[in-house]
Scaffold this active site. Sequence first.
Site, mmCIF file in Angstrom:
data_model
loop_
_atom_site.group_PDB
_atom_site.id
_atom_site.type_symbol
_atom_site.label_atom_id
_atom_site.label_comp_id
_atom_site.label_asym_id
_atom_site.label_seq_id
_atom_site.Cartn_x
_atom_site.Cartn_y
_atom_site.Cartn_z
ATOM 1 N N HIS A 139 -5.627 -2.622 5.541
ATOM 2 C CA HIS A 139 -5.065 -3.696 6.359
ATOM 3 C C HIS A 139 -3.701 -4.076 5.784
ATOM 4 O O HIS A 139 -3.518 -4.102 4.568
ATOM 5 C CB HIS A 139 -6.010 -4.904 6.314
ATOM 6 N N ASN A 140 -2.730 -4.329 6.665
ATOM 7 C CA ASN A 140 -1.382 -4.678 6.199
ATOM 8 C C ASN A 140 -0.907 -3.701 5.114
ATOM 9 O O ASN A 140 -0.431 -4.111 4.045
ATOM 10 C CB ASN A 140 -1.354 -6.108 5.630
ATOM 11 N N GLU A 170 -2.379 0.705 8.600
ATOM 12 C CA GLU A 170 -1.892 -0.244 9.601
ATOM 13 C C GLU A 170 -0.370 -0.328 9.549
ATOM 14 O O GLU A 170 0.219 -0.385 8.458
ATOM 15 C CB GLU A 170 -2.492 -1.630 9.370
ATOM 16 N N ASP A 211 2.547 -2.637 11.401
ATOM 17 C CA ASP A 211 2.931 -3.734 12.290
ATOM 18 C C ASP A 211 4.396 -3.554 12.672
ATOM 19 O O ASP A 211 5.287 -3.678 11.822
ATOM 20 C CB ASP A 211 2.747 -5.080 11.586
ATOM 21 N N HIS A 271 5.119 -8.267 8.327
ATOM 22 C CA HIS A 271 4.086 -9.156 8.837
ATOM 23 C C HIS A 271 4.772 -10.219 9.677
ATOM 24 O O HIS A 271 5.377 -11.149 9.152
ATOM 25 C CB HIS A 271 3.304 -9.787 7.672
ATOM 26 N N GLU A 283 0.205 -1.835 15.403
ATOM 27 C CA GLU A 283 0.292 -3.145 16.039
ATOM 28 C C GLU A 283 1.694 -3.235 16.638
ATOM 29 O O GLU A 283 2.679 -3.419 15.929
ATOM 30 C CB GLU A 283 0.059 -4.254 15.010
#
Length: 745
Positions: A302-303, A332, A334, A347, A381
């Site tokens: 995650h992240n 991930e 983003d 983020h 994302e």
Amino acid sequence: ILFHPFSGVKPDVSLEIMKAGSVLRKAKSRMWRGHRHYKLQDDCKTIAYKSSWAMNSYSTCDVEAVREGHESDVFLSVADEYPPERCFTLVFRGRRGNLDLVAESAEEAQAWIRGMQTLIENLQSMGESEKLDQWISDLFLKADRNKDGRISFKEVRRLLKLMNMDMNEDHASSLFRMADKSQTGFLGSEEFVHFYKMLTQRKEVVELFQEYSSDGQTLSHCDLEEFLREEQLEGDRSQEHALELIQRYEPSDTAKANHTMSIDGFLMYLTSADGSIFNSEDQRLYQDMTQPLKHYFISSSHNTYLLEDQLKGRSSVEGYIQALKRGCRCLEIDCWDGSSGEPVVYHGHTFTSKILFKDVINTVAKYAFKTSEYPVILSIENRCSVEQQKVMAQLLKDILGDMLLRTTIDGKVPSVLPSPEELKGKILVKGKKIGGLESLDADNPVSGEVSDEDDSSELRRDSLTTESLPSDSKVSRCKSKQSLTKELSDLVIYCKNEHFNNFEHARIHGKPYDISSFSESKARKIIKEAAADFAQHNARQITRVYPSGLRTDSSNFCPQDMWNVGCQMVALNFQTAGLEMDLNDGLFSQNNRCGYVLKPEILRNSEQQFNPDKPQDPLIQVISGQQLPKVNNKVGSIVDPFVRVEIYGLPADQATQETSYIENNGLNPCWNETLEFAVHTPELALIRFVVEDYDMATKNDFIGQYTVPFSCIQSGYRHIHLLSKDGTSLRPSSLFVNINITEAS
């Protein structure tokens, strides 16, 4: 003469250039212009340099890798200033920052790159005995404060404190006199080795050895065979295996010729991979890799771009490199609009730094399959405009080339997902999609609208208030639709983000390639209310679970609850050490660390009801510890260690037990305490061994840990080689245990 870890290194031109020293520029930013003189010391163990205020050094043993060219955030940010052929990066173990250096010439850079690679390869090729000898050598050098090649009793007493042991002075003095063969009042290097062996004599191992030795001096191959059969439960291959172990671990050629094993060989065997608690058969690629993707736990991050917290932390391509090196298979990314038409990764709505999307994809292209050949999934994302989405799609195609999966593997709409084996060497895009795979050949529009119900929207809802955000991010969060370009949509093949309505809707309308994402809080609520339905859903489709947006410190939730119901992608913040990452590393330490672990059969059958088998009752005798590290650098500070054994699995199997603590002994504490457990579903259980420093007044300090799948444990007398909080080796620190697992009647 003490063993020297680099004594076997052949004369090398690159090492000689490093020893002569070089003026290298330490690259930190475009504004920083620091030059320093770096020099490899003659012992090949340290690189010394002089800063503006003092002499400093790096240990070559701490360097994990050397990277050539522009392969760090710093070099990527100043790529136009430093030619790649003059740049290299030293990567250190643990959480220490990398060192980016620029040489005066390409030839000098190559000398340092080749020299460091030689030193790293030499360390990696060392056997366990050589590593221990190196550790003893380091101890001698630490004790020899005036560097005269010998140590006094006063220096030995100080060394004992450094070695984490508070020994009775009379006993220490007696051992010192016995080792002082020259009767000079000092110990030379060879005398120190003798002293160390007496100091660390393993009484518990000697007693075990003599119990099976026919003559009290050696183990014949028949004696060893009996030990393997009776204690290690290796009856099927004990005779052949006994002869193999003698040849592999016995240091004496005479003993080898006589098919016997000395106490030194026996100890070498017990501390080796063959004597480890982790069954070596389960460390190879042993699982069926031809099942559909939905039937595997998939190591997920995650992240991934963050190295620190998710409010003000630094974004870095290093996050992707480290995750991939640990076997992570779902990353991930983003994505947000950047300046000059360049998509960036960070983020969103926070103060975290930004990195270029193209740099992330270039990094993935280089490191995706270095640790595992099985498929990598890019969980995108997407917060970009249509224009920059087109840039993203083109970059994915241009940089990843044939690695990027752009069509179904057989050109047909799947009735079931392909297997990791069928997708070897492929990178899959997970994200939103216009329509489904059924419409791949249709005349799709240039762009379309898709639901904004995904990870990011839910994260923003339970995350930060707009008042705490940068002024340029105070935007409406009420968008329910987002424009998606066809170019990016077409790259989503087997991993389509799909909003979860309910289990009945998913059962009737769900497609094999649909993936639903849940925050940890939503997943926990479903587990509490409908765990059986959740498990059956996960036998049909892939589920991803991610940490709450309230975890601004990038902490993690316990993944075990999600694995218990078959959630495949349990995404954790890999940059945050602790119990949760210990469990993740433990689960994925099996099956050649390939990032895919086949789920237990009970979690692969959507019709089968969960019915645990008879429990297994493990008896774990915690016997002793060896060379435990200090937790406080003060000379007089010595640990009071105790061991906690933790079982993670189904709620009925969760359990914790502890030994008592031993005062002032981190060198060779002995507990000899037996802990008893009952495990009903061993195929889902993990066992974690934790060593802590007892403190009556404050929180206990962490010393080391080791986590292993319960099904991968070897019975018998085994060593557990401890890991640091960051998951790196603490050798020679270990625990010695005896495992006895019986099935309940």
